[in-house]
Design a protein around this motif. Sequence first.
Motif, PDB file in Angstrom:
ATOM      1  N   ASP A 162     125.355  -3.915  26.743  1.00 55.88           N
ATOM      2  CA  ASP A 162     124.009  -4.924  25.811  1.00 55.88           C
ATOM      3  C   ASP A 162     124.449  -6.325  25.484  1.00 55.88           C
ATOM      4  O   ASP A 162     123.879  -6.879  25.271  1.00 55.88           O
ATOM      5  CB  ASP A 162     123.229  -4.916  25.117  1.00 55.88           C
ATOM      6  CG  ASP A 162     124.146  -4.055  23.479  1.00 55.88           C
ATOM      7  OD1 ASP A 162     124.927  -4.707  23.270  1.00 55.88           O
ATOM      8  OD2 ASP A 162     122.918  -3.700  22.452  1.00 55.88           O
ATOM      9  N   GLU A 182     123.195   1.200  10.405  1.00 53.54           N
ATOM     10  CA  GLU A 182     122.572   2.537  10.665  1.00 53.54           C
ATOM     11  C   GLU A 182     122.091   3.205  10.199  1.00 53.54           C
ATOM     12  O   GLU A 182     121.190   3.889   9.243  1.00 53.54           O
ATOM     13  CB  GLU A 182     121.365   2.740  12.360  1.00 53.54           C
ATOM     14  CG  GLU A 182     121.397   1.509  13.053  1.00 53.54           C
ATOM     15  CD  GLU A 182     120.118   1.626  12.415  1.00 53.54           C
ATOM     16  OE1 GLU A 182     119.167   1.524  11.925  1.00 53.54           O
ATOM     17  OE2 GLU A 182     120.665  -0.373  12.568  1.00 53.54           O
ATOM     18  N   ASP A 194     115.748  -9.281  18.279  1.00 47.08           N
ATOM     19  CA  ASP A 194     114.672  -8.637  19.432  1.00 47.08           C
ATOM     20  C   ASP A 194     114.823  -8.415  19.816  1.00 47.08           C
ATOM     21  O   ASP A 194     114.291  -6.845  20.040  1.00 47.08           O
ATOM     22  CB  ASP A 194     113.748 -10.056  19.510  1.00 47.08           C
ATOM     23  CG  ASP A 194     113.653 -10.986  18.712  1.00 47.08           C
ATOM     24  OD1 ASP A 194     113.400 -10.446  17.059  1.00 47.08           O
ATOM     25  OD2 ASP A 194     112.944 -12.278  18.118  1.00 47.08           O
ATOM     26  N   LYS A 195     115.976  -7.793  20.706  1.00 52.87           N
ATOM     27  CA  LYS A 195     116.295  -7.446  22.172  1.00 52.87           C
ATOM     28  C   LYS A 195     116.900  -5.799  20.965  1.00 52.87           C
ATOM     29  O   LYS A 195     116.827  -4.980  21.976  1.00 52.87           O
ATOM     30  CB  LYS A 195     117.823  -7.271  22.410  1.00 52.87           C
ATOM     31  CG  LYS A 195     116.793  -9.107  23.163  1.00 52.87           C
ATOM     32  CD  LYS A 195     118.912  -9.862  24.405  1.00 52.87           C
ATOM     33  CE  LYS A 195     118.309 -10.553  24.921  1.00 52.87           C
ATOM     34  NZ  LYS A 195     119.730 -11.619  25.251  1.00 52.87           N
ATOM     35  N   ARG A 223     116.256  -3.876  18.114  1.00 58.34           N
ATOM     36  CA  ARG A 223     114.940  -3.420  17.068  1.00 58.34           C
ATOM     37  C   ARG A 223     114.852  -2.237  17.589  1.00 58.34           C
ATOM     38  O   ARG A 223     114.538  -1.473  16.434  1.00 58.34           O
ATOM     39  CB  ARG A 223     114.284  -4.677  17.007  1.00 58.34           C
ATOM     40  CG  ARG A 223     113.453  -4.510  16.144  1.00 58.34           C
ATOM     41  CD  ARG A 223     112.013  -5.365  15.811  1.00 58.34           C
ATOM     42  NE  ARG A 223     112.440  -7.043  15.720  1.00 58.34           N
ATOM     43  CZ  ARG A 223     113.330  -7.679  14.896  1.00 58.34           C
ATOM     44  NH1 ARG A 223     113.591  -7.179  14.106  1.00 58.34           N
ATOM     45  NH2 ARG A 223     113.014  -8.682  15.665  1.00 58.34           N
ATOM     46  N   GLN A 224     114.383  -2.071  18.456  1.00 64.11           N
ATOM     47  CA  GLN A 224     113.766  -0.997  18.615  1.00 64.11           C
ATOM     48  C   GLN A 224     115.433  -0.110  18.123  1.00 64.11           C
ATOM     49  O   GLN A 224     115.090   1.406  17.684  1.00 64.11           O
ATOM     50  CB  GLN A 224     113.596  -0.335  20.141  1.00 64.11           C
ATOM     51  CG  GLN A 224     112.315  -1.755  20.357  1.00 64.11           C
ATOM     52  CD  GLN A 224     111.184  -0.431  19.045  1.00 64.11           C
ATOM     53  OE1 GLN A 224     111.429  -0.359  18.474  1.00 64.11           O
ATOM     54  NE2 GLN A 224     110.350   0.452  20.182  1.00 64.11           N
ATOM     55  N   GLU A 225     116.330  -0.232  18.845  1.00 61.49           N
ATOM     56  CA  GLU A 225     117.600   1.323  18.569  1.00 61.49           C
ATOM     57  C   GLU A 225     118.663   1.076  17.450  1.00 61.49           C
ATOM     58  O   GLU A 225     118.179   2.370  16.681  1.00 61.49           O
ATOM     59  CB  GLU A 225     118.268   1.317  20.206  1.00 61.49           C
ATOM     60  CG  GLU A 225     119.248   1.655  20.551  1.00 61.49           C
ATOM     61  CD  GLU A 225     120.120   1.919  21.672  1.00 61.49           C
ATOM     62  OE1 GLU A 225     120.870   3.221  21.433  1.00 61.49           O
ATOM     63  OE2 GLU A 225     119.456   0.914  22.491  1.00 61.49           O
ATOM     64  N   TRP A 226     118.096  -0.171  17.551  1.00 65.89           N
ATOM     65  CA  TRP A 226     119.144  -0.200  15.956  1.00 65.89           C
ATOM     66  C   TRP A 226     118.417  -1.306  15.016  1.00 65.89           C
ATOM     67  O   TRP A 226     118.700  -2.852  14.801  1.00 65.89           O
ATOM     68  CB  TRP A 226     120.326  -1.125  16.314  1.00 65.89           C
ATOM     69  CG  TRP A 226     120.997  -0.645  17.238  1.00 65.89           C
ATOM     70  CD1 TRP A 226     121.088  -1.066  18.785  1.00 65.89           C
ATOM     71  CD2 TRP A 226     122.624   0.368  17.258  1.00 65.89           C
ATOM     72  NE1 TRP A 226     122.074   0.002  19.390  1.00 65.89           N
ATOM     73  CE2 TRP A 226     122.741   0.802  18.593  1.00 65.89           C
ATOM     74  CE3 TRP A 226     122.823   0.970  16.583  1.00 65.89           C
ATOM     75  CZ2 TRP A 226     123.451   1.800  19.404  1.00 65.89           C
ATOM     76  CZ3 TRP A 226     123.884   2.425  16.437  1.00 65.89           C
ATOM     77  CH2 TRP A 226     124.143   2.411  17.616  1.00 65.89           C
ATOM     78  N   PRO A 227     117.365  -0.692  14.153  1.00 66.17           N
ATOM     79  CA  PRO A 227     116.502  -1.496  13.424  1.00 66.17           C
ATOM     80  C   PRO A 227     117.077  -2.348  12.130  1.00 66.17           C
ATOM     81  O   PRO A 227     117.073  -2.938  11.510  1.00 66.17           O
ATOM     82  CB  PRO A 227     115.660  -0.836  12.885  1.00 66.17           C
ATOM     83  CG  PRO A 227     115.348   1.178  13.166  1.00 66.17           C
ATOM     84  CD  PRO A 227     116.572   0.287  14.464  1.00 66.17           C
ATOM     85  N   ALA A 254     119.402  -5.502  12.773  1.00 66.33           N
ATOM     86  CA  ALA A 254     119.091  -6.110  14.086  1.00 66.33           C
ATOM     87  C   ALA A 254     118.299  -6.571  12.326  1.00 66.33           C
ATOM     88  O   ALA A 254     117.988  -7.945  12.259  1.00 66.33           O
ATOM     89  CB  ALA A 254     117.055  -6.258  14.540  1.00 66.33           C
TER      90      ALA A 254
END
Length: 114
Positions: free
Chosen positions: A20, A33, A77-78, A80-84, A87
């Motif tokens: 990414d 995390e 924002d990119k 957030r789902q995988e790495w809150p 983020a």
Amino acid sequence: KIGQMQVGEVLARVPLPEKDGIWPGTVAREYIEQGFHEIGRGLEIARFNARDGTSRSLTEGGLQERALAADFQKDADKIRQEWPRTAALLEDIAQYYLRDAERQDSMAEEFTDP
């Protein structure tokens, strides 16, 4: 805690992940995390220090800082789902730059004709 901060400062220099291209790298994200907050703090410090000084016109204000904040927010924002938690760290950095933008705006107002 100090040792974790130092690890964070080192991890801030790790190449960006090919997946990414977003800072910080995957190893740093994994630590964040897992709840290693001081590593996150070390990452923040290293990122701020890497910026060095800036130059701008007397009336520019916080344009540069707003651009940085927008970039950090976009990256948050990119991922957030995988790495809150990562983020959230990026959002904290974005907020720092927005506060700095306000400070720069206040300084620029001193040089603006009424």
